[in-house]
Write an enzyme that holds these catalytic residues in place. Structure first.
Site, PDB file in Angstrom:
ATOM      1  N   ARG A 101       0.853  -1.201   0.000  1.00 58.37           N
ATOM      2  CA  ARG A 101       0.000   0.000   0.000  1.00 58.37           C
ATOM      3  C   ARG A 101       0.883   1.243   0.000  1.00 58.37           C
ATOM      4  NH1 ARG A 101      -2.463   3.388   4.073  1.00 58.37           N
ATOM      5  NH2 ARG A 101      -4.448   4.217   3.321  1.00 58.37           N
ATOM      6  N   LYS A 151     -15.650   8.991 -14.415  1.00 62.46           N
ATOM      7  CA  LYS A 151     -16.525   7.937 -13.881  1.00 62.46           C
ATOM      8  C   LYS A 151     -15.715   6.996 -12.986  1.00 62.46           C
ATOM      9  CE  LYS A 151     -20.346   5.010 -15.460  1.00 62.46           C
ATOM     10  NZ  LYS A 151     -21.356   5.519 -14.537  1.00 62.46           N
ATOM     11  N   GLU A 183     -27.249  16.197 -10.179  1.00 62.23           N
ATOM     12  CA  GLU A 183     -27.726  14.993 -10.873  1.00 62.23           C
ATOM     13  C   GLU A 183     -28.276  14.009  -9.854  1.00 62.23           C
ATOM     14  OE1 GLU A 183     -24.351  12.993 -12.778  1.00 62.23           O
ATOM     15  OE2 GLU A 183     -23.055  13.679 -11.157  1.00 62.23           O
ATOM     16  N   LEU A 207     -21.619  13.834 -14.206  1.00 62.15           N
ATOM     17  CA  LEU A 207     -21.145  12.852 -15.177  1.00 62.15           C
ATOM     18  C   LEU A 207     -21.783  13.170 -16.535  1.00 62.15           C
ATOM     19  CD1 LEU A 207     -19.425  10.225 -15.379  1.00 62.15           C
ATOM     20  CD2 LEU A 207     -21.604   9.039 -15.488  1.00 62.15           C
TER      21      LEU A 207
HETATM   22  N1  PDD Z   1     -24.484   5.342 -13.556  1.00 63.06           N
HETATM   23  N2  PDD Z   1     -24.671  10.418 -13.332  1.00 63.06           N
HETATM   24  C1  PDD Z   1     -24.120   9.521 -12.484  1.00 63.06           C
HETATM   25  C2  PDD Z   1     -23.593  10.005 -11.182  1.00 63.06           C
HETATM   26  C3  PDD Z   1     -24.050   8.154 -12.852  1.00 63.06           C
HETATM   27  O1  PDD Z   1     -23.481   7.274 -12.007  1.00 63.06           O
HETATM   28  C4  PDD Z   1     -24.588   7.748 -14.099  1.00 63.06           C
HETATM   29  C5  PDD Z   1     -24.529   6.317 -14.554  1.00 63.06           C
HETATM   30  C6  PDD Z   1     -25.166   8.724 -14.937  1.00 63.06           C
HETATM   31  C7  PDD Z   1     -25.743   8.380 -16.287  1.00 63.06           C
HETATM   32  O2  PDD Z   1     -24.746   8.045 -17.221  1.00 63.06           O
HETATM   33  P1  PDD Z   1     -25.024   7.050 -18.436  1.00 63.06           P
HETATM   34  O3  PDD Z   1     -26.195   7.590 -19.168  1.00 63.06           O
HETATM   35  O4  PDD Z   1     -23.795   7.119 -19.240  1.00 63.06           O
HETATM   36  O5  PDD Z   1     -25.291   5.686 -17.838  1.00 63.06           O
HETATM   37  C8  PDD Z   1     -25.182  10.043 -14.524  1.00 63.06           C
HETATM   38  C9  PDD Z   1     -24.334   3.941 -13.922  1.00 63.06           C
HETATM   39  C10 PDD Z   1     -25.454   3.435 -14.731  1.00 63.06           C
HETATM   40  C11 PDD Z   1     -24.078   3.122 -12.656  1.00 63.06           C
HETATM   41  O6  PDD Z   1     -23.340   3.618 -11.828  1.00 63.06           O
HETATM   42  O7  PDD Z   1     -24.562   2.004 -12.537  1.00 63.06           O
END
Ligand code: PDD
Length: 287
Positions: A101, A151, A183, A207
């Site tokens: 670590r 992400k 969001e 995102l």
């Molecule tokens: N989540 N905003 C956040 C914080 C997200 O985690 C996601 C997607 C989205 C939508 O992004 P997209 O349309 O590209 O899936 C917006 C995924 C689905 C998850 O964490 O399972």
């Protein structure tokens, strides 16, 4: 049936797949991920997810262990091996497992990235029943870090947000920062007033949803107006309809925000129409 998963070059039964306890994804949430939905055994908007993955990796100075062409083949092979008709493919890449670590990033030449993929079967994912019912959301403070455009697998607060919603008898939470909705915990947030869709503009605060990009494009093609700007919970509560988008929910109507019912407490007609268009068009372009 035992699920077949992919770990660092090998297709294995899920019970035999392992990752080191020194993996930086496990110790430091030093990893990125993508979720790509599957309809009719085909991948929805793979190119969009691959492009965002490359950007997430590059923003974190992390190497990809595979090319995007190889990644497509791995996605397809897992869908085939697991007989997925409707569902999703989860992909995670971390900065690998150094010998010990350490906060300092390891030398990528000595520590290859870890890559893991698995499928999730979700029969009925595209069925309209859940969408007609819609979801109820609460608002919570957005206390996440400042690079939400990447992400990463730092999903503790979104996970806590879902639990707060559950405790309140709701399905999800919309996060609010400086008075404006950023969001949902795992989706992008919108409201509809008249013929106009309002959603927050792209920045490091949210995102950049792959579903968001497609839905806004289809909305404009369907002669709806799109306004990308900050909005408040109160404004959304006073709207005709609201909805969220993500790879796992497509377009999902929101029927209640902090106890205030929208569109008569059921999925609104415009959101449901957008969902239909999104699913139809995505099926046609699936790979
Ligand atoms: N989540 N905003 C956040 C914080 C997200 O985690 C996601 C997607 C989205 C939508 O992004 P997209 O349309 O590209 O899936 C917006 C995924 C689905 C998850 O964490 O399972």
């Amino acid at each position: 049936m035992t699920r077949t998963v992919y770990v660092n070059g090998a297709y294995l039964p899920e019970t035999e797949a392992t990752v080191s306890i020194f993996d930086r994804g496990f110790l430091m949430a030093d990893g990125v991920y993508e979720v790509t939905s599957v309809l009719d055994g085909k991948l929805i908007d793979f190119a969009g997810h691959a492009t965002r993955l490359e950007r997430s990796l590059s923003e974190l100075d992390m190497a990809s262990p595979v090319t995007m062409e190889e990644l497509l083949e791995i996605h397809r092979e897992l869908v085939r091996l697991n007989g997925i008709d409707e569902g999703a493919v989860y992909l995670q890449i971390t900065r690998g497992a150094p010998a010990d670590r350490d906060f300092v990033f390891p030398d990528p030449a000595a520590t290859p990235s870890t890559i893991v993929l698995f499928t999730q079967s979700k029969p009925g994912l595209s069925a309209p029943a859940a969408a007609q019912k819609g979801i109820k959301v609460i608002s919570i403070d957005d206390i996440r870090w400042g690079r939400r455009d990447i992400k990463t697998v730092q999903l503790l607060y979104p996970s806590m947000g879902k639990m707060m919603a559950k405790k309140a008898g709701c399905d999800d939470a919309w996060m609010v920062e400086d008075g404006f909705v950023t969001e949902g915990t795992s989706n992008n947030a919108y409201f509809i007033k008249g013929n106009k869709i309002v959603t927050r503009a792209l920045s490091n605060d949210i995102l950049h949803g792959i579903t968001r990009a497609a839905v806004l494009r289809f909305a404009q093609e369907a002669q709806m107006e799109v306004e990308e700007r900050n909005f408040t919970i109160e404004e959304a509560q006073a709207a005709d309809e609201a909805f969220v988008t993500s790879a796992t929910t497509f377009v999902m109507p929101v029927v209640e925000i902090d106890g205030v019912a929208l569109s008569g407490g059921k999925g609104g007609p415009k959101a449901l129409r957008l969902r239909e268009i999104y699913i139809d068009e995505s099926r046609k372009a699936a790979v």
